[in-house]
Design a protein around this motif. Sequence first.
Motif, mmCIF file in Angstrom:
data_model
loop_
_atom_site.group_PDB
_atom_site.id
_atom_site.type_symbol
_atom_site.label_atom_id
_atom_site.label_comp_id
_atom_site.label_asym_id
_atom_site.label_seq_id
_atom_site.Cartn_x
_atom_site.Cartn_y
_atom_site.Cartn_z
ATOM 1 N N GLU A 84 0.821 -1.211 0.000
ATOM 2 C CA GLU A 84 0.000 0.000 0.000
ATOM 3 C C GLU A 84 0.858 1.266 0.000
ATOM 4 O O GLU A 84 0.436 2.304 -0.518
ATOM 5 C CB GLU A 84 -0.984 -0.019 1.180
ATOM 6 N N PHE A 156 -13.835 -5.993 15.940
ATOM 7 C CA PHE A 156 -12.437 -6.339 15.757
ATOM 8 C C PHE A 156 -11.954 -7.421 16.716
ATOM 9 O O PHE A 156 -10.883 -7.947 16.540
ATOM 10 C CB PHE A 156 -11.564 -5.098 16.003
ATOM 11 N N LYS A 159 -7.761 -8.463 18.355
ATOM 12 C CA LYS A 159 -6.564 -8.638 17.549
ATOM 13 C C LYS A 159 -5.605 -7.455 17.654
ATOM 14 O O LYS A 159 -4.398 -7.633 17.619
ATOM 15 C CB LYS A 159 -6.936 -8.875 16.084
ATOM 16 N N PHE A 160 -6.159 -6.256 17.743
ATOM 17 C CA PHE A 160 -5.323 -5.054 17.729
ATOM 18 C C PHE A 160 -5.434 -4.312 19.050
ATOM 19 O O PHE A 160 -6.487 -4.266 19.658
ATOM 20 C CB PHE A 160 -5.755 -4.123 16.602
ATOM 21 N N SER A 370 -11.018 -5.752 -3.615
ATOM 22 C CA SER A 370 -9.685 -6.166 -3.168
ATOM 23 C C SER A 370 -9.718 -7.455 -2.355
ATOM 24 O O SER A 370 -8.685 -8.069 -2.122
ATOM 25 C CB SER A 370 -9.015 -5.056 -2.364
ATOM 26 N N TYR B 301 -6.987 -14.206 4.477
ATOM 27 C CA TYR B 301 -7.192 -13.586 3.163
ATOM 28 C C TYR B 301 -6.046 -13.863 2.204
ATOM 29 O O TYR B 301 -6.061 -13.403 1.077
ATOM 30 C CB TYR B 301 -7.409 -12.080 3.326
ATOM 31 N N GLY B 332 -3.470 -13.534 11.402
ATOM 32 C CA GLY B 332 -2.835 -13.131 10.158
ATOM 33 C C GLY B 332 -2.324 -11.705 10.207
ATOM 34 O O GLY B 332 -2.488 -11.005 11.209
ATOM 35 N N PRO B 333 -1.713 -11.255 9.098
ATOM 36 C CA PRO B 333 -0.971 -9.997 9.101
ATOM 37 C C PRO B 333 -1.779 -8.755 8.735
ATOM 38 O O PRO B 333 -1.239 -7.659 8.776
ATOM 39 C CB PRO B 333 0.086 -10.242 8.021
ATOM 40 N N THR B 334 -3.043 -8.918 8.338
ATOM 41 C CA THR B 334 -3.779 -7.760 7.839
ATOM 42 C C THR B 334 -4.384 -6.934 8.972
ATOM 43 O O THR B 334 -4.529 -7.403 10.097
ATOM 44 C CB THR B 334 -4.929 -8.189 6.909
ATOM 45 N N CYS B 335 -4.773 -5.717 8.635
ATOM 46 C CA CYS B 335 -5.487 -4.813 9.548
ATOM 47 C C CYS B 335 -6.963 -5.166 9.583
ATOM 48 O O CYS B 335 -7.816 -4.283 9.445
ATOM 49 C CB CYS B 335 -5.335 -3.384 9.074
ATOM 50 N N ASP B 336 -7.286 -6.409 9.731
ATOM 51 C CA ASP B 336 -8.668 -6.851 9.694
ATOM 52 C C ASP B 336 -8.916 -7.697 10.931
ATOM 53 O O ASP B 336 -8.221 -8.696 11.155
ATOM 54 C CB ASP B 336 -8.902 -7.657 8.406
ATOM 55 N N GLY B 337 -9.885 -7.281 11.722
ATOM 56 C CA GLY B 337 -10.145 -7.970 12.983
ATOM 57 C C GLY B 337 -10.586 -9.407 12.804
ATOM 58 O O GLY B 337 -10.437 -10.238 13.713
ATOM 59 N N ASP B 339 -9.281 -11.409 10.671
ATOM 60 C CA ASP B 339 -8.140 -12.183 10.182
ATOM 61 C C ASP B 339 -7.406 -12.826 11.354
ATOM 62 O O ASP B 339 -6.231 -12.586 11.596
ATOM 63 C CB ASP B 339 -7.222 -11.275 9.363
ATOM 64 N N PHE B 376 -5.724 -7.942 -0.792
ATOM 65 C CA PHE B 376 -6.313 -7.348 0.399
ATOM 66 C C PHE B 376 -5.232 -6.817 1.343
ATOM 67 O O PHE B 376 -4.279 -7.514 1.675
ATOM 68 C CB PHE B 376 -7.206 -8.363 1.114
ATOM 69 N N ASN B 377 -5.392 -5.563 1.739
ATOM 70 C CA ASN B 377 -4.404 -4.869 2.588
ATOM 71 C C ASN B 377 -3.055 -4.716 1.895
ATOM 72 O O ASN B 377 -2.048 -4.476 2.557
ATOM 73 C CB ASN B 377 -4.204 -5.586 3.930
ATOM 74 N N PHE B 379 -1.366 -7.065 0.442
ATOM 75 C CA PHE B 379 -0.546 -8.286 0.497
ATOM 76 C C PHE B 379 -0.793 -9.118 -0.758
ATOM 77 O O PHE B 379 -1.945 -9.331 -1.142
ATOM 78 C CB PHE B 379 -0.866 -9.102 1.749
#
Lengths: 388, 388
Positions: A84, A156, A159-160, A370, B301, B332-337, B339, B376-377, B379
């Motif tokens: 990105e 969410f 996770k974060f 995406s 994803y 996983g590595p994405t900014c998605d809760g 994931d 996605f994100n 990746f």
Amino acid sequence: MHAVLDSVASPGQSTRLRAFLDERAPATPCLVVDLDVVRTNYHAMRAALPEATIFYAVKANPAPEVVAALAAEGSSFDVASTGEIDLCLAQGADPESLSYGNPIKKAADIAYAYRRGVRRYTFDSDGDLANLAEHAPGSRVWCRFLVDAPQSGTPFGKKFGCAPEMALRLLARAADLGLVVDGACFHVGSQHTDAAAWTSGIAEAGRIARGLAEAGVATRSLNLGGGFPASYRDAAPPLAVHAEAIRTAVAEHFDTAPELVVEPGRAIVATAGVIRAEVVLVSRKSDHDEHRWVYLDIGRYSGLAETENEYIAYRLRTAHPPTPDGPVIIAGPTCDGDDVIYQNTPYRLPTALRAGDHVDILDAGAYTASYSSVSFNGFPPLPTLFVG
Amino acid sequence: MHAVLDSVASPGQSTRLRAFLDERAPATPCLVVDLDVVRTNYHAMRAALPEATIFYAVKANPAPEVVAALAAEGSSFDVASTGEIDLCLAQGADPESLSYGNPIKKAADIAYAYRRGVRRYTFDSDGDLANLAEHAPGSRVWCRFLVDAPQSGTPFGKKFGCAPEMALRLLARAADLGLVVDGACFHVGSQHTDAAAWTSGIAEAGRIARGLAEAGVATRSLNLGGGFPASYRDAAPPLAVHAEAIRTAVAEHFDTAPELVVEPGRAIVATAGVIRAEVVLVSRKSDHDEHRWVYLDIGRYSGLAETENEYIAYRLRTAHPPTPDGPVIIAGPTCDGDDVIYQNTPYRLPTALRAGDHVDILDAGAYTASYSSVSFNGFPPLPTLFVG
């Protein structure tokens, strides 16, 4: 029971996109994005929260055309990966306008971002903080803490973010490590429709800022993340309601007003897009069933990933009069039993609907193309066309 | 509580793939597929059910190399789309060896398949049957009926198939429309570990065959679909157990033994693949948490779509001794809760595990790479490498 509605939140752009689709008749499925609506939504967000800097969450729709349009309007960008970062810079974004908001980063990716000029980062752990100090020295950092946000449309979970007291410790450590402490960061969860959700996060952020001040660490901004909702089948509160809740809570919980940062994604692009799909098949599972199964040429693996657990209930539009109608289960085209779009959420579609007819999926500009799989079941990814 | 195990179902290929990964050290994440194991699994299926024709379910792993290897061994192919038809023909498959098994097809796609020489189709509705009669005249057809299969690891729900009495009506109509009635078809659901699941489907198929015979319509085969399981963290019964259940039920419910057709996907490719991932970050959400969060550079994803709802619990392997270990949540590595890979399924990983270490995800050759999102994100999709 919801009927099929035409667009109510955005009747103008919906009509324009529909005209485009009817005239061009592109191969389905496809997503069409109106870049004028993207610009309009960006300026609506600026008008609702003029005191905030907008970092568009690229993940919501990473089409280069969308990024270029927003860069031209002066937007900053919240990026989740080196991919990105490359995308934004290629579309004319200033590296100073990028924030690497993913707290899960390889050390090598931090080093890459730093080489490309990125100087703002979010973290939530000791490990990532140590990597930032080493590979992005002197950068500005936010620490993300955990908030409970049960009202999010797509919560969410945990996770974060870290516990608030840990965020306080980490930010103090960040200062010791030579990083510039911007402040705290939280995210109420995507598609958050309860404006009150901001209040507890802002209160917590205020406590963290005061704790840091007591430790001699000054903070300068508050990153409110994203989560600003779009209207789908259920209307979402207008931005002004969220802005007012934010403004009130900041005034209550901060002695000195911090700079505000927001990271909207969905609120900028959702209403700018319409997916046109085709009905592949209408069938019944037995000769006595009331429900029809309507199979579309798009499903969960080719763009409608946010219908997992039926989280997002999109508005649908057909070329038929809305009534007479009947109950339907809506599914995608793959040989995958999980590729069902809506079976628990009650949907009705016109009884006249036939294979070959189109179905428009409205307000589908965010988190669709995406997410498409590269080739699941041999179906290609969802293409995007642009107007505006 | 499960510990980290090395491969038990396939120690040989696991060691070979591990050696390949350790020597080549490819960029992560990546999937490595051992084509010799694909061939071995194909012949094991032939040996377990020598009376059945094998149509490999391409969707499980549509890599051209896998399709070419199986075509060379004499496999037939179950395809879900025109994209998979093109893929198989490009890899040397005979069009006569293809079965268009997706009951959800556009009329134009049926016509395309027919032009390319495909002469076997599965349907489950009046609409698709009418299209087959028009666009694939004289082809061989199976009608898929619904079975209840609650023990499936990834149950199909009711998306595919029709009520058995409707299947009987539709097959009689197919004969009237000039199509060649092969017979009935059912699918117990992917990753089915209960061999008894076949029994009720075969009994129902026998009733349909007898009903058709009474109506003067001869049938020739029984399509048992796929669903043959692979061993993941929980071992699955060996193929021989399923084969015996099938053989017994067919003998009981059919007066004349039908030709048998099976459509295995997972059972052919799952154990042939290992995903190598890298640990991006190990963290805790508070300074007092027992659980560590382990973030990998692959997630839902980018290849691990079958961990949705934690359906498939893969075996994991690290380079560290398995103990001492501790409880982990894996994401996983994405900014998605969403994931998050495993948070309800108890996993333990070595306490020595650090960012930068690799984690191998074993028996990951099925339903992984082709599910990857395009971007996605930011990746990239999961690449596949091949040995053998």
